[in-house]
Motif scaffolding. Structure first.
Motif, mmCIF file in Angstrom:
data_model
loop_
_atom_site.group_PDB
_atom_site.id
_atom_site.type_symbol
_atom_site.label_atom_id
_atom_site.label_comp_id
_atom_site.label_asym_id
_atom_site.label_seq_id
_atom_site.Cartn_x
_atom_site.Cartn_y
_atom_site.Cartn_z
ATOM 1 N N TYR A 94 -0.967 -0.989 44.246
ATOM 2 C CA TYR A 94 -2.450 -1.102 43.137
ATOM 3 C C TYR A 94 -3.122 -0.179 42.690
ATOM 4 O O TYR A 94 -3.093 0.146 41.948
ATOM 5 C CB TYR A 94 -3.170 -2.003 43.868
ATOM 6 C CG TYR A 94 -2.210 -3.241 44.195
ATOM 7 C CD1 TYR A 94 -1.571 -4.363 43.107
ATOM 8 C CD2 TYR A 94 -3.124 -4.460 44.984
ATOM 9 C CE1 TYR A 94 -1.316 -5.116 43.206
ATOM 10 C CE2 TYR A 94 -2.318 -6.103 45.726
ATOM 11 C CZ TYR A 94 -1.824 -6.333 44.826
ATOM 12 O OH TYR A 94 -0.900 -7.351 45.117
ATOM 13 N N LYS A 109 -6.626 -5.991 32.391
ATOM 14 C CA LYS A 109 -7.451 -7.170 31.501
ATOM 15 C C LYS A 109 -7.950 -7.473 31.453
ATOM 16 O O LYS A 109 -8.955 -7.704 30.800
ATOM 17 C CB LYS A 109 -5.814 -9.170 32.132
ATOM 18 C CG LYS A 109 -6.545 -9.131 33.287
ATOM 19 C CD LYS A 109 -5.323 -10.426 33.604
ATOM 20 C CE LYS A 109 -5.593 -10.426 34.883
ATOM 21 N NZ LYS A 109 -4.673 -11.737 35.552
ATOM 22 N N ASN A 115 -10.922 -13.500 33.876
ATOM 23 C CA ASN A 115 -9.940 -12.516 32.571
ATOM 24 C C ASN A 115 -11.446 -12.323 31.946
ATOM 25 O O ASN A 115 -12.261 -12.915 31.931
ATOM 26 C CB ASN A 115 -8.664 -13.664 32.024
ATOM 27 C CG ASN A 115 -9.550 -15.718 31.215
ATOM 28 O OD1 ASN A 115 -10.799 -15.332 31.330
ATOM 29 N ND2 ASN A 115 -9.665 -16.062 31.929
ATOM 30 N N ILE A 152 -9.188 -9.889 40.172
ATOM 31 C CA ILE A 152 -7.717 -10.029 39.291
ATOM 32 C C ILE A 152 -7.433 -10.179 41.044
ATOM 33 O O ILE A 152 -6.523 -9.799 41.261
ATOM 34 C CB ILE A 152 -6.785 -8.663 38.617
ATOM 35 C CG1 ILE A 152 -7.847 -8.056 37.942
ATOM 36 C CG2 ILE A 152 -5.269 -8.345 38.198
ATOM 37 C CD1 ILE A 152 -7.487 -6.914 36.651
ATOM 38 N N ASP A 165 -1.448 -6.559 33.811
ATOM 39 C CA ASP A 165 -3.090 -7.363 34.290
ATOM 40 C C ASP A 165 -3.761 -6.473 34.743
ATOM 41 O O ASP A 165 -5.062 -7.080 34.873
ATOM 42 C CB ASP A 165 -1.690 -7.961 35.562
ATOM 43 C CG ASP A 165 -1.304 -9.451 35.382
ATOM 44 O OD1 ASP A 165 -1.420 -9.699 34.105
ATOM 45 O OD2 ASP A 165 -0.399 -9.404 36.170
ATOM 46 N N GLN A 185 -3.092 -10.758 42.728
ATOM 47 C CA GLN A 185 -1.912 -10.758 42.790
ATOM 48 C C GLN A 185 -1.421 -10.493 41.216
ATOM 49 O O GLN A 185 -0.520 -10.836 40.692
ATOM 50 C CB GLN A 185 -1.468 -12.318 43.089
ATOM 51 C CG GLN A 185 -1.692 -12.544 44.418
ATOM 52 C CD GLN A 185 -0.912 -13.906 44.929
ATOM 53 O OE1 GLN A 185 -0.759 -14.855 44.308
ATOM 54 N NE2 GLN A 185 -0.177 -13.169 45.713
ATOM 55 N N PRO A 186 -1.606 -9.260 41.147
ATOM 56 C CA PRO A 186 -1.447 -9.142 39.560
ATOM 57 C C PRO A 186 -0.171 -8.522 39.484
ATOM 58 O O PRO A 186 1.290 -8.412 40.819
ATOM 59 C CB PRO A 186 -2.363 -7.261 39.039
ATOM 60 C CG PRO A 186 -2.258 -6.805 41.291
ATOM 61 C CD PRO A 186 -2.535 -8.294 41.444
ATOM 62 N N ASP A 187 0.392 -8.077 38.361
ATOM 63 C CA ASP A 187 2.004 -7.934 38.629
ATOM 64 C C ASP A 187 2.401 -6.761 38.521
ATOM 65 O O ASP A 187 1.339 -6.372 37.567
ATOM 66 C CB ASP A 187 2.386 -8.589 37.287
ATOM 67 C CG ASP A 187 4.765 -8.235 36.217
ATOM 68 O OD1 ASP A 187 4.603 -7.692 37.052
ATOM 69 O OD2 ASP A 187 5.029 -8.616 35.733
ATOM 70 N N TRP A 188 3.178 -6.098 39.553
ATOM 71 C CA TRP A 188 2.604 -4.674 39.492
ATOM 72 C C TRP A 188 4.019 -4.029 38.808
ATOM 73 O O TRP A 188 4.448 -2.428 39.035
ATOM 74 C CB TRP A 188 2.940 -4.405 41.527
ATOM 75 C CG TRP A 188 4.534 -4.368 41.765
ATOM 76 C CD1 TRP A 188 5.464 -4.007 41.637
ATOM 77 C CD2 TRP A 188 4.992 -6.198 42.438
ATOM 78 N NE1 TRP A 188 6.377 -4.974 42.419
ATOM 79 C CE2 TRP A 188 6.093 -5.680 42.899
ATOM 80 C CE3 TRP A 188 4.407 -7.182 42.598
ATOM 81 C CZ2 TRP A 188 6.702 -6.760 43.398
ATOM 82 C CZ3 TRP A 188 4.685 -8.173 43.089
ATOM 83 C CH2 TRP A 188 5.904 -8.154 43.635
#
Length: 621
Positions: free
Chosen positions: A118, A67, A7, A54, A64, A56-59
């Motif tokens: 992604y 960030k 982050n 990053i 995400d 498992q970003p929210d797709w």
């Protein structure tokens, strides 16, 4: 040591305003060398580049992906340690209920076709940023490939993802070479010379020393063209003399550069000596099941010259063995002994094939693996080096490390390679010190025809190993069992072959609670057979079990499960093997109600209340 930044706060704590690279991974973030994306991120960091990750970003949005901000050089995208479709679906295309690479084993933490999703999110969030894809999903889909889940040939994932470059195989060398080029100001569109990569080209005017393989369109409409394209690609999976390949896709081309050179021992040691945290990131409140499996295991080598038809290892890691030094492995063992949760047990020391510590022969170091030939099949090559001495010396050293109580070997052992060793010392010490109650090996089938298509030795070789293993246990007064792995419905296997395998399972007293149903994943010879219905090496037709027959073959391997009873009866009737339906000791299943049965009087029959149990002392798999 510290975790990679996840982050903005982490970046600021390190004094990083803009990371050089941002790695997007379909796996949870476990800082351990068993996780491919982490190896690449740490290797780039080792070479002076800042890398954020990053996981498992929210797709469902770009939040995400955004960030860590826009990287200075590029996004790196990997679906994870496993192809996202294999991760999500069984061989019967049923949705899996768990994901070993996610917190708590929860499913649904990554999308289907994660690499594509992604990359498209990145394109939405950051216009013009270079995107480089890699990992097993990208590697095995680098050119036109059969996709089992769509049941069709798909284009190169480089095109569908809209990425700029694709790294295939093991990515340490190409990732640093690409990083250096980008850092020097070379546009990503001009980085077309790195071995171990694929790039897009509008024409072939500037491409030299290449072989053009059948186009995506030809491969999609004509199975012989697909088989030819696959074989040329497989024959050039050779870092020493493999050719550059070009495949037309519509108006342009995807060009595959030759494979990257294998890592020398010093470099491989350096990769595994990096400052990994050897833990899941503290942001997770639940354990990562895949990490639990490898937390106290040691990777000792890469590559495999076994070349099984159903395995993509040769297509990804290559056939040339790369082994770490004893000193590097011992350093890792000593690190394990200092881990808080270490109880004195090293769970595994191995790799794709644990007992391969050298290239198959000296010629491989100069010319690479022989095209069109295998080292162990159909007969061992006369130049094959059979020697367990180095691996045995390594295991002996590990047993003497202070704090280590036991060292197990649980990854693949090639029993046919052990049988070739005229010195029985390794097998005896394996049985004496390194087996945790049962040893898992993979004969895969018993039908000689199916085994030939699998690229596996005849069943007599497994029988010879089984005898030697049993003898070693008797001499050492051990009660340790052999657990054979078998595959159902592999191309070439008929129902009759499956019945033969079921009879072998009955005779061995094995009760397999899990069966590996053949899974047509990209990048394997067996998948090419599955799609084309032919052996691409010979052009001869191959029977391909599909649909109901696939289910029946699987049921035969688990004939003792009550839920499979009707399917086993159906399969035996289709084969004309009603002699195996009844109450005699040789029968696989009792008849359905109201049906005639074989009522033999031998001991140990199925009986009226269910299937015959496994003999005492056997362990269920």
């Amino acid at each position: 040591m510290q975790f990679l930044p996840v982050n903005r706060q982490d970046l600021e704590a390190r004094g990083i305003d803009q990371p050089d690279f941002v790695m997007v991974s379909g796996d949870a973030y476990v800082d351990h060398p068993s996780f491919g994306p982490v190896i690449i991120a740490r290797w780039l960091e080792h070479h002076g580049y800042s890398v954020g990750i990053i996981p498992q970003p929210d797709w469902r949005s770009t939040a995400d992906i955004e960030k860590l901000g826009r990287p200075r050089l590029a996004f790196l995208v990997c679906a994870g340690n496993v192809d996202s479709m294999v991760n999500h679906y069984t061989a019967l295309k049923r949705r899996r209920h768990d994901d070993a690479y996610s917190p708590g084993g929860r499913s649904g933490m990554r999308p289907d076709r994660a690499t594509l999703v992604y990359c498209n999110l990145i394109r939405q969030a950051f216009e013009g940023v270079p995107i480089i894809i890699g990992g097993i999903e990208a590697s095995l889909r680098r050119l036109a490939h059969y996709d089992y889940w769509d049941d069709r040939v798909r284009r190169s994932i480089l095109l569908d993802s809209r990425a700029d470059l694709l790294i295939y195989g093991m990515g340490e060398r190409p990732s640093v070479e690409i990083a250096d080029a980008l850092s020097a100001g070379i546009p990503v569109s001009e980085i077309t010379y790195v071995n171990g990569t694929c790039f897009k080209a509008s024409n072939l005017e500037d491409v030299v020393d290449f072989v053009e393989i059948p186009s995506f369109e030809a491969a999609a409409r004509d199975k012989k063209s697909y088989a030819r394209a696959f074989m040329v690609q497989q024959e050039n999976q050779n870092a020493m003399n493999g050719k550059r390949l070009a495949q037309r896709h519509g108006p342009g081309y995807v060009v595959q550069n030759p494979p990257a050179q294998p890592l020398d021992q010093e470099t491989l040691d350096a990769v595994y000596d990096l400052p990994y945290m050897r833990a899941a990131h503290p942001m997770y409140e639940e354990p990562i099941p895949a990490f639990s499996e490898v937390a106290f295991s040691i990777t000792s080598n890469r590559g495999c010259f076994g070349s099984c038809s159903f395995c993509a290892l040769g297509f990804h890691q290559g056939r040339i063995i790369q082994a770490r030094s004893h000193e590097s492995i011992l350093r890792e063992a000593e690190l394990l002994t200092r881990q808080q949760d270490f109880k004195g047990y090293i769970h595994d020391v191995g790799g794709p094939t644990a007992d391969f510590r050298f290239p198959a022969c000296d010629d491989q170091l100069e010319r690479g693996p022989c095209p069109g030939r295998q080292c162990l099949f159909p007969r061992p090559c006369g130049k094959l080096r059979v020697d367990h001495g180095d691996y045995l010396a390594l295991l002996r050293k590990l047993r003497r490390v202070p704090g280590v109580k036991k060292v197990f070997v649980r990854s693949g052992l090639r029993y046919d390679y052990i049988v070739l060793d005229k010195d029985p010392t390794f097998l005896k010490e394996l049985v004496a010190h390194h087996v945790s109650g049962q040893l898992k090996v993979a004969p895969e089938h018993v039908s000689e025809r199916v085994l030939r298509l699998m690229g596996k030795p005849g069943h007599d070789v497994y029988s010879a190993f089984k005898r030697r293993y049993s003898q070693a246990n008797r001499e050492l007064h051990k009660k340790q069992y052999l657990v054979p792995y078998y595959i159902s419905s592999h191309p070439g296997s008929t129902l009759e072959d499956a019945v033969q395998l079921a009879e072998t399972i009955r005779n061995e007293g094995v009760v397999p609670e899990q069966v590996q149903d053949f899974y047509p994943t990209p990048g394997t010879l067996s998948t090419c057979m599955y799609f084309t219905g032919m052996d691409p090496r010979t052009g001869r037709p191959v029977h391909v079990p599909k649909g109901r027959e696939k289910e029946l073959q699987r049921a035969l391997l688990q004939y003792s499960h009550p839920k499979n009873r009707a399917m086993v009866v159906e399969a035996l009737q289709l084969c004309g093997r009603e002699d195996l339906i009844g109450f005699d000791k040789k029968c696989l299943v009792r008849p359905l109600e109201g049906r005639p049965a074989n009522r033999g009087h031998g001991k140990g029959g199925t009986g009226r209340n269910g299937p015959r149990p496994a003999p005492k002392g056997r362990r269920k798999r």
